[in-house]
Motif scaffolding. Structure first.
Motif, PDB file in Angstrom:
ATOM      1  N   GLU A  23      13.022   2.698   4.022  1.00  0.00           N
ATOM      2  CA  GLU A  23      12.137   3.856   4.127  1.00  0.00           C
ATOM      3  C   GLU A  23      11.647   4.315   2.756  1.00  0.00           C
ATOM      4  O   GLU A  23      10.468   4.639   2.572  1.00  0.00           O
ATOM      5  CB  GLU A  23      12.851   5.008   4.853  1.00  0.00           C
ATOM      6  N   GLU A  24      12.549   4.368   1.793  1.00  0.00           N
ATOM      7  CA  GLU A  24      12.174   4.762   0.434  1.00  0.00           C
ATOM      8  C   GLU A  24      11.203   3.756  -0.171  1.00  0.00           C
ATOM      9  O   GLU A  24      10.231   4.130  -0.838  1.00  0.00           O
ATOM     10  CB  GLU A  24      13.434   4.863  -0.434  1.00  0.00           C
ATOM     11  N   THR A  25      11.441   2.487   0.076  1.00  0.00           N
ATOM     12  CA  THR A  25      10.569   1.437  -0.443  1.00  0.00           C
ATOM     13  C   THR A  25       9.185   1.520   0.190  1.00  0.00           C
ATOM     14  O   THR A  25       8.168   1.375  -0.502  1.00  0.00           O
ATOM     15  CB  THR A  25      11.193   0.054  -0.204  1.00  0.00           C
ATOM     16  N   GLU A  26       9.132   1.780   1.495  1.00  0.00           N
ATOM     17  CA  GLU A  26       7.838   1.931   2.167  1.00  0.00           C
ATOM     18  C   GLU A  26       7.054   3.111   1.579  1.00  0.00           C
ATOM     19  O   GLU A  26       5.853   2.999   1.333  1.00  0.00           O
ATOM     20  CB  GLU A  26       8.033   2.134   3.662  1.00  0.00           C
ATOM     21  N   ALA A  27       7.720   4.217   1.357  1.00  0.00           N
ATOM     22  CA  ALA A  27       7.056   5.383   0.776  1.00  0.00           C
ATOM     23  C   ALA A  27       6.566   5.067  -0.640  1.00  0.00           C
ATOM     24  O   ALA A  27       5.436   5.428  -1.008  1.00  0.00           O
ATOM     25  CB  ALA A  27       8.002   6.584   0.763  1.00  0.00           C
ATOM     26  N   SER A  28       7.382   4.375  -1.412  1.00  0.00           N
ATOM     27  CA  SER A  28       7.016   4.040  -2.794  1.00  0.00           C
ATOM     28  C   SER A  28       5.836   3.076  -2.844  1.00  0.00           C
ATOM     29  O   SER A  28       4.952   3.223  -3.698  1.00  0.00           O
ATOM     30  CB  SER A  28       8.210   3.431  -3.532  1.00  0.00           C
ATOM     31  N   ILE A  29       5.805   2.088  -1.938  1.00  0.00           N
ATOM     32  CA  ILE A  29       4.695   1.130  -1.985  1.00  0.00           C
ATOM     33  C   ILE A  29       3.402   1.803  -1.531  1.00  0.00           C
ATOM     34  O   ILE A  29       2.323   1.494  -2.050  1.00  0.00           O
ATOM     35  CB  ILE A  29       4.992  -0.168  -1.193  1.00  0.00           C
ATOM     36  N   LYS A  30       3.487   2.760  -0.610  1.00  0.00           N
ATOM     37  CA  LYS A  30       2.279   3.494  -0.212  1.00  0.00           C
ATOM     38  C   LYS A  30       1.722   4.267  -1.400  1.00  0.00           C
ATOM     39  O   LYS A  30       0.504   4.296  -1.622  1.00  0.00           O
ATOM     40  CB  LYS A  30       2.585   4.438   0.949  1.00  0.00           C
ATOM     41  N   GLU A  31       2.602   4.896  -2.177  1.00  0.00           N
ATOM     42  CA  GLU A  31       2.165   5.614  -3.382  1.00  0.00           C
ATOM     43  C   GLU A  31       1.581   4.644  -4.402  1.00  0.00           C
ATOM     44  O   GLU A  31       0.566   4.943  -5.037  1.00  0.00           O
ATOM     45  CB  GLU A  31       3.341   6.361  -4.005  1.00  0.00           C
TER      46      GLU A  31
END
Length: 59
Positions: A23-31
């Motif tokens: 989840e953290e990785t998904e949020a970071s890649i979106k940013e």
């Protein structure tokens, strides 16, 4: 052993992100994608058409 997750965008060279959870990785890649596309726009560079398809693979 502690590990993390990583993500990258093949259609945007250099656009990468990491995180402790998926989840953290998904949020970071979106940013990272938003930041990367913003930079292309500021530099008046074209946004490349997507050509890749990626899925999660788990073992």
């Amino acid at each position: 052993m502690k590990s993390n997750y990583s993500a990258y965008v093949p259609d945007l060279p250099g656009c990468i992100a990491t995180g402790s959870t998926i989840e953290e990785t998904e949020a970071s890649i979106k940013e990272a994608i938003a930041f990367h596309l913003g930079g292309l726009g500021e530099d008046h560079q074209p946004i490349p058409d997507p050509t890749s398809l990626v899925e999660y693979v788990s073992i």
